[in-house]
Design a protein around this motif. Structure first.
Motif, mmCIF file in Angstrom:
data_model
loop_
_atom_site.group_PDB
_atom_site.id
_atom_site.type_symbol
_atom_site.label_atom_id
_atom_site.label_comp_id
_atom_site.label_asym_id
_atom_site.label_seq_id
_atom_site.Cartn_x
_atom_site.Cartn_y
_atom_site.Cartn_z
ATOM 1 N N TRP A 1 17.416 -23.006 -22.589
ATOM 2 C CA TRP A 1 18.244 -24.009 -21.931
ATOM 3 C C TRP A 1 19.087 -23.312 -20.877
ATOM 4 N N LEU A 2 19.304 -24.011 -19.743
ATOM 5 C CA LEU A 2 20.023 -23.438 -18.615
ATOM 6 C C LEU A 2 21.116 -24.392 -18.157
ATOM 7 N N ILE A 3 22.288 -23.852 -17.868
ATOM 8 C CA ILE A 3 23.347 -24.601 -17.205
ATOM 9 C C ILE A 3 23.690 -23.875 -15.919
ATOM 10 N N SER A 4 23.490 -24.556 -14.795
ATOM 11 C CA SER A 4 23.877 -24.027 -13.493
ATOM 12 C C SER A 4 25.297 -24.495 -13.181
ATOM 13 N N SER A 5 26.100 -23.624 -12.586
ATOM 14 C CA SER A 5 27.469 -23.988 -12.228
ATOM 15 C C SER A 5 27.908 -23.168 -11.028
ATOM 16 N N LEU A 6 29.098 -23.469 -10.540
ATOM 17 C CA LEU A 6 29.717 -22.704 -9.469
ATOM 18 C C LEU A 6 30.914 -21.950 -10.021
ATOM 19 N N GLY A 7 30.991 -20.671 -9.708
ATOM 20 C CA GLY A 7 32.168 -19.867 -10.006
ATOM 21 C C GLY A 7 32.985 -19.696 -8.740
ATOM 22 N N ILE A 8 34.263 -20.095 -8.793
ATOM 23 C CA ILE A 8 35.088 -20.168 -7.590
ATOM 24 C C ILE A 8 36.245 -19.181 -7.684
ATOM 25 N N SER A 9 36.371 -18.346 -6.667
ATOM 26 C CA SER A 9 37.550 -17.489 -6.496
ATOM 27 C C SER A 9 37.895 -17.482 -5.024
ATOM 28 N N GLY A 10 38.874 -18.311 -4.644
ATOM 29 C CA GLY A 10 39.236 -18.427 -3.245
ATOM 30 C C GLY A 10 38.080 -18.965 -2.425
ATOM 31 N N SER A 11 37.693 -18.248 -1.363
ATOM 32 C CA SER A 11 36.593 -18.680 -0.512
ATOM 33 C C SER A 11 35.223 -18.284 -1.061
ATOM 34 N N THR A 12 35.212 -17.475 -2.096
ATOM 35 C CA THR A 12 33.945 -17.085 -2.727
ATOM 36 C C THR A 12 33.524 -18.145 -3.734
ATOM 37 N N VAL A 13 32.320 -18.677 -3.552
ATOM 38 C CA VAL A 13 31.783 -19.667 -4.477
ATOM 39 C C VAL A 13 30.348 -19.262 -4.796
ATOM 40 N N ASN A 14 30.157 -18.665 -5.968
ATOM 41 C CA ASN A 14 28.836 -18.196 -6.380
ATOM 42 C C ASN A 14 28.139 -19.227 -7.246
ATOM 43 N N VAL A 15 26.826 -19.309 -7.107
ATOM 44 C CA VAL A 15 26.006 -20.120 -8.008
ATOM 45 C C VAL A 15 25.660 -19.264 -9.218
ATOM 46 N N LEU A 16 25.915 -19.808 -10.413
ATOM 47 C CA LEU A 16 25.721 -19.085 -11.669
ATOM 48 C C LEU A 16 24.733 -19.824 -12.559
ATOM 49 N N THR A 17 24.071 -19.082 -13.454
ATOM 50 C CA THR A 17 23.184 -19.696 -14.437
ATOM 51 C C THR A 17 23.503 -19.141 -15.816
ATOM 52 N N SER A 18 23.936 -20.016 -16.721
ATOM 53 C CA SER A 18 24.184 -19.647 -18.113
ATOM 54 C C SER A 18 22.946 -20.006 -18.931
ATOM 55 N N ARG A 19 22.579 -19.158 -19.915
ATOM 56 C CA ARG A 19 21.329 -19.320 -20.651
ATOM 57 C C ARG A 19 21.593 -19.448 -22.148
ATOM 58 N N SER A 20 20.783 -20.267 -22.813
ATOM 59 C CA SER A 20 20.821 -20.386 -24.271
ATOM 60 C C SER A 20 19.402 -20.276 -24.799
ATOM 61 N N THR A 21 19.193 -19.353 -25.740
ATOM 62 C CA THR A 21 17.869 -19.174 -26.345
ATOM 63 C C THR A 21 17.806 -19.711 -27.774
ATOM 64 N N ASP A 22 18.844 -20.442 -28.196
ATOM 65 C CA ASP A 22 18.847 -20.988 -29.562
ATOM 66 C C ASP A 22 19.056 -22.508 -29.545
ATOM 67 N N GLY A 23 18.467 -23.141 -28.550
ATOM 68 C CA GLY A 23 18.508 -24.599 -28.525
ATOM 69 C C GLY A 23 19.797 -25.193 -28.016
ATOM 70 N N GLY A 24 20.603 -24.411 -27.286
ATOM 71 C CA GLY A 24 21.853 -24.918 -26.733
ATOM 72 C C GLY A 24 23.049 -24.768 -27.638
ATOM 73 N N LEU A 25 22.909 -23.974 -28.701
ATOM 74 C CA LEU A 25 24.017 -23.790 -29.651
ATOM 75 C C LEU A 25 24.975 -22.694 -29.211
ATOM 76 N N THR A 26 24.463 -21.636 -28.592
ATOM 77 C CA THR A 26 25.305 -20.570 -28.031
ATOM 78 C C THR A 26 24.789 -20.226 -26.648
ATOM 79 N N TRP A 27 25.679 -19.673 -25.824
ATOM 80 C CA TRP A 27 25.364 -19.451 -24.423
ATOM 81 C C TRP A 27 25.759 -18.046 -24.001
ATOM 82 N N SER A 28 24.961 -17.462 -23.090
ATOM 83 C CA SER A 28 25.227 -16.121 -22.577
ATOM 84 C C SER A 28 26.278 -16.147 -21.484
ATOM 85 N N ASN A 29 26.813 -14.980 -21.179
ATOM 86 C CA ASN A 29 27.544 -14.838 -19.931
ATOM 87 C C ASN A 29 26.591 -15.152 -18.781
ATOM 88 N N PRO A 30 27.096 -15.640 -17.662
ATOM 89 C CA PRO A 30 26.196 -16.159 -16.634
ATOM 90 C C PRO A 30 25.464 -15.078 -15.841
#
Length: 480
Positions: free
Chosen positions: A126-155
């Motif tokens: 499972w994947l959750i895409s999000s934006l990480g914002i610090s001032g003018s920096t806005v990165n696209v991030l992807t968080s991953r879960s390999t146990d059916g969405g119960l726990t998630w990795s650092n992005p």
């Protein structure tokens, strides 16, 4: 499901704050009972607590995952990204908050925004895409879960720079030549909202080069959908006030030039509400793509919006939009922010569609008098006719939802997921009256889901479908 990918990651999945929510329902405020699935736990001074906004959902098999902003910050983004998950077709839910993005979750970004959910069946991730914002920096991030969405990795960092309005999807058709490819869309605000696509072939653990579609392609909210043959279509809202789309036929190795889906005629909601004609898109089992947005073309003088639905007639051509018959064109209602879902096992004249939306009962209101409701309508014949509309939540005063630099906000988008052969599940921001300065806007689902039923209310197609775009506002150039 296929085995999880064995690719290593620098970030180890860590437990999120999660608890099974009991099936005690909130008081029915409309025609259905609602089950709360998440609330904002944070207290950081930058945000308006307790608020949760802008949910996306995705369903695969018996599992439904939603992601959303938690603790909305007026200037942009939120305190963190939250998630809610059901592994039993919506009967019970767990919830938590993503690690490693904002400082609230042990990360380095000041805010997070624009959550979107996907599932990669080949790699069982499972994947959750999000934006990480610090001032003018806005990165696209992807968080991953390999146990059916119960726990998630650092992005995983997917794209760096000054970016906006990301979406994500994966190819889950086992017979597709690109089975297991995942695709992320975003736009570069520092380049006039120029759209980019990236592809992953390893369950979101890494991402390829940023590629642009051919020709002019500035816009927001490109929502990629994958067809059974492996082709990818991306409808989006252009800065020239049209809905356009582009596609890839080679697994994201290149992206073709954009084509017109439709012009837009849009009434900007009264009362200072933040809303836009961003498209919501899904594909059926035969590869027809359904795109919905809010549009006033069927109402003389553009006093309010209907929800309209356009269907692809090929991968590069589109039928004229039809009006979803929620009520009469002479009504006082203003409809906006649709989230369309399609039963993935159905197609064509048997396609089961669920559509959730928000609305004002009276369009000509002010910030003090506008009230916000949520509704649902469905079709069992591909949108040729529809059920009666059902009120899901409301009324909500605008002062009950967080304020932003672009107006009061419950989300630039919402989502509906229809289970194969089953009910529809929107995850909804639902507000009650604040306690002092503390809001009470959390995420809820209709208890047990919503039946997808047919009806005799016929969709309308009119000459206005070819009318030039008109509006009483402008397309925003940032959606975060």
């Amino acid at each position: 499901m296929h085995p999880a990918s064995s690719l290593s990651r620098a970030a180890v999945a860590i437990p999120a704050v999660a608890a099974v929510l009991l099936l005690t329902t909130a008081p029915a405020v409309a025609n259905v009972a609602l089950t709360p699935v998440s609330t904002d736990p944070y207290t950081d001074a930058q945000a308006q607590h307790q608020s949760e906004v802008e949910p996306d959902t995705y369903a695969f098999g018996n599992t439904i995952v939603s992601a959303f902003q938690v603790g909305r910050v007026s200037g942009g983004g939120s305190s963190n990204i939250g998630w809610a998950r059901s592994g039993d077709r919506g009967a019970t839910w767990t919830h938590g908050f993503l690690p490693g993005i904002t400082t609230n979750g042990g990360g380095t970004f000041g805010q997070a925004s624009d959550a979107a959910v996907a599932f990669d069946a080949k790699h069982n991730v499972w994947l959750i895409s999000s934006l990480g914002i610090s001032g003018s920096t806005v990165n696209v991030l992807t968080s991953r879960s390999t146990d059916g969405g119960l726990t998630w990795s650092n992005p995983v960092t997917t794209a760096t720079g000054a970016n906006d309005k990301n979406w994500i999807v994966c190819d889950n058709t086992s017979t597709s030549p690109f089975f297991g490819n995942c695709y992320t869309e975003y736009d570069i605000t520092s380049a006039g909202d120029s759209i980019r696509m990236k592809t992953s072939t390893n369950g979101g653990a890494s991402w390829g080069s940023a590629l642009a579609p051919g020709g002019s392609h500035t816009g927001l909210g490109g929502q990629p959908v994958v067809l059974p043959n492996g082709h990818v279509l991306v409808p989006y809202l252009s800065l020239s006030d049209t809905i356009r789309s582009f596609r890839s036929t080679n697994g994201g190795a290149s992206w073709n030039s954009t084509v017109l889906v439709s012009s837009i005629s849009h009434h900007d909601a009264n009362g200072g509400l933040r809303e836009e004609a961003l498209p919501s898109a899904e594909a059926d089992a035969a590869g027809t793509v359904y795109v919905s947005w809010s549009d006033c073309r069927f109402r003389s003088g553009c006093p309010s919006n209907d929800v309209v639905l356009a269907k692809s007639t090929s991968e590069t051509t589109w039928a004229a939009p039809t009006r979803v018959p929620i009520d009469a064109t002479t009504s006082t209602v203003d409809h906006f922010t649709p989230g369309v879902g399609v039963d993935p096992a159905t197609a064509g004249s048997s396609a089961r569609i669920g559509l959730t939306y928000y609305y004002y009962p009276t369009a000509s209101c002010t910030a003090a008098t506008c009230v916000l409701d949520a509704g649902f309508i469905s079709s069992t014949n591909g949108g040729s006719s529809w059920s009666g509309a059902t009120m899901l939540a409301g009324p909500m005063n605008l002062s009950w939802i967080p304020n932003t630099s672009q107006g009061r906000m419950y989300g630039d988008y919402i989502s509906t997921s229809v289970l194969s052969g089953g009910n529809a599940y929107p995850v909804l921001p639902v507000a009650t009256a604040p306690t002092g300065s503390t809001l009470h806007l959390g995420m809820s689902v209709p208890t047990g889901g919503l039946a997808v039923t047919g009806g005799t209310n016929t969709a309308a197609v009119g000459a206005a479908a070819a009318a030039p775009a008109v509006r009483n506002g402008t397309v925003r150039t940032t959606a975060r």
